[in-house]
Design a protein around this motif. Structure first.
Motif, PDB file in Angstrom:
ATOM      1  N   LYS A  14       0.815  -1.145   0.034  1.00  0.00           N
ATOM      2  CA  LYS A  14       0.048   0.053  -0.033  1.00  0.00           C
ATOM      3  C   LYS A  14       0.815   1.396  -0.047  1.00  0.00           C
ATOM      4  O   LYS A  14       0.428   2.328   0.193  1.00  0.00           O
ATOM      5  N   LYS A  61      -2.667   8.343  10.613  1.00  0.00           N
ATOM      6  CA  LYS A  61      -3.040   8.434   9.206  1.00  0.00           C
ATOM      7  C   LYS A  61      -2.151   7.625   8.510  1.00  0.00           C
ATOM      8  O   LYS A  61      -2.699   6.933   7.382  1.00  0.00           O
ATOM      9  N   GLU A  64      -3.668   4.124   8.818  1.00  0.00           N
ATOM     10  CA  GLU A  64      -4.985   4.011   7.790  1.00  0.00           C
ATOM     11  C   GLU A  64      -4.798   4.154   6.318  1.00  0.00           C
ATOM     12  O   GLU A  64      -5.165   3.215   5.497  1.00  0.00           O
ATOM     13  N   ASP A  65      -3.835   5.152   5.777  1.00  0.00           N
ATOM     14  CA  ASP A  65      -3.228   5.078   4.306  1.00  0.00           C
ATOM     15  C   ASP A  65      -2.454   3.781   3.845  1.00  0.00           C
ATOM     16  O   ASP A  65      -2.779   3.381   2.955  1.00  0.00           O
ATOM     17  N   GLY A  67      -3.584   0.766   5.243  1.00  0.00           N
ATOM     18  CA  GLY A  67      -4.711  -0.339   5.354  1.00  0.00           C
ATOM     19  C   GLY A  67      -4.445  -1.124   6.798  1.00  0.00           C
ATOM     20  O   GLY A  67      -5.012  -2.035   6.868  1.00  0.00           O
ATOM     21  N   TYR A  69      -6.083  -0.764   9.566  1.00  0.00           N
ATOM     22  CA  TYR A  69      -6.951   0.060  10.300  1.00  0.00           C
ATOM     23  C   TYR A  69      -7.229  -0.164  11.780  1.00  0.00           C
ATOM     24  O   TYR A  69      -7.444   0.709  12.714  1.00  0.00           O
ATOM     25  N   GLU A 101     -12.763   8.644  10.571  1.00  0.00           N
ATOM     26  CA  GLU A 101     -12.337   7.756   9.496  1.00  0.00           C
ATOM     27  C   GLU A 101     -11.922   6.351   9.770  1.00  0.00           C
ATOM     28  O   GLU A 101     -12.290   5.500   9.142  1.00  0.00           O
ATOM     29  N   LEU A 102     -11.192   6.115  10.683  1.00  0.00           N
ATOM     30  CA  LEU A 102     -10.779   4.832  11.211  1.00  0.00           C
ATOM     31  C   LEU A 102     -12.048   3.834  11.598  1.00  0.00           C
ATOM     32  O   LEU A 102     -12.056   2.723  11.419  1.00  0.00           O
ATOM     33  N   ARG A 104     -15.204   4.271  10.477  1.00  0.00           N
ATOM     34  CA  ARG A 104     -15.446   3.936   9.334  1.00  0.00           C
ATOM     35  C   ARG A 104     -14.921   2.848   8.635  1.00  0.00           C
ATOM     36  O   ARG A 104     -15.444   1.704   8.284  1.00  0.00           O
ATOM     37  N   ASP A 105     -13.608   2.811   8.499  1.00  0.00           N
ATOM     38  CA  ASP A 105     -12.860   1.951   8.076  1.00  0.00           C
ATOM     39  C   ASP A 105     -12.975   0.475   8.591  1.00  0.00           C
ATOM     40  O   ASP A 105     -13.011  -0.348   7.805  1.00  0.00           O
ATOM     41  N   THR A 106     -13.108   0.564   9.750  1.00  0.00           N
ATOM     42  CA  THR A 106     -13.534  -0.733  10.790  1.00  0.00           C
ATOM     43  C   THR A 106     -14.978  -1.292  10.579  1.00  0.00           C
ATOM     44  O   THR A 106     -15.059  -2.291  11.337  1.00  0.00           O
ATOM     45  N   LYS A 138     -17.790  13.844   5.012  1.00  0.00           N
ATOM     46  CA  LYS A 138     -17.668  12.176   5.268  1.00  0.00           C
ATOM     47  C   LYS A 138     -19.102  11.726   6.029  1.00  0.00           C
ATOM     48  O   LYS A 138     -19.307  10.466   5.795  1.00  0.00           O
TER      49      LYS A 138
END
Length: 190
Positions: A14, A61, A64-65, A67, A69, A101-102, A104-106, A138
């Motif tokens: 990534k 961040k 997160e970027d 992957g 999470y 954000e995280l 949401r990602d999880t 968001k």
């Protein structure tokens, strides 16, 4: 960037995406944006804590970027706690936004929604209009696209548009709102 010093296969895979996700340097040249926050100067005695929090946010961040999470969420949760102890609305807004954000990602949409709202309130207190606008945008994704609450997401899209206009927001933010709204309409079947 410290994260890449301990890279595993997932991070390496990534790496290009993470590099593209870095904030553009042009933000540093935006005098209006740099002067927008009006919090008092940091107490010199607390400067090491502020700097450590900035590093924690950057790490969250980067995770997160990349992957990662769950690890990113752990880092963001710690950053929220640190920001709350510092009592700086601007840092709290940034930490809450990253946490949203995280979450949401999880897949934790309920907590992500609540956290984005908290980020909006903190950004409002800190006069961080663009961050506030990002959080509204968001929410379109969390509430509408992922949560399938279309009527509510429509209202959020209108609030996001108003916040974006007030902030005289970046092209990236305007594009994200249009993307989120378009995806919302597509998912809704309109």
């Amino acid at each position: 960037m410290e994260l890449f010093g301990e890279a595993d296969t997932g991070i390496v895979e990534k790496a290009v995406d993470a590099a593209h996700a870095l904030a553009p340097l042009r933000a540093c040249a935006d005098g209006r944006a740099l002067l927008a926050g009006r919090e008092p100067p940091v107490d010199p005695a607390r400067l090491p804590e502020v700097e450590a929090l900035s590093r924690s946010l950057a790490r969250a961040k980067a995770l997160e970027d990349s992957g990662k999470y769950a690890a990113g969420l752990d880092a963001a949760n710690r950053a929220v706690t640190e920001a709350e102890s510092l009592g700086r609305a601007s840092l709290l807004a940034e930490a809450l936004f990253r946490r949203g954000e995280l979450l949401r990602d999880t897949g934790n949409l309920v907590e992500a929604e609540a956290t984005f709202h908290r980020a909006i309130w903190a950004a409002e207190r800190a006069e961080k209009d663009e961050l506030r606008a990002w959080a509204w945008a968001k929410l379109i994704w969390v509430v509408g696209v992922l949560g399938r609450r279309f009527d509510e997401a429509q209202r959020l899209a209108e609030q996001a548009a108003a916040a974006i206009d007030r902030a005289r927001a970046s092209a990236d933010l305007r594009a994200f709102r249009l993307h989120a709204f378009g995806t919302l309409r597509q998912v809704e079947g309109k």
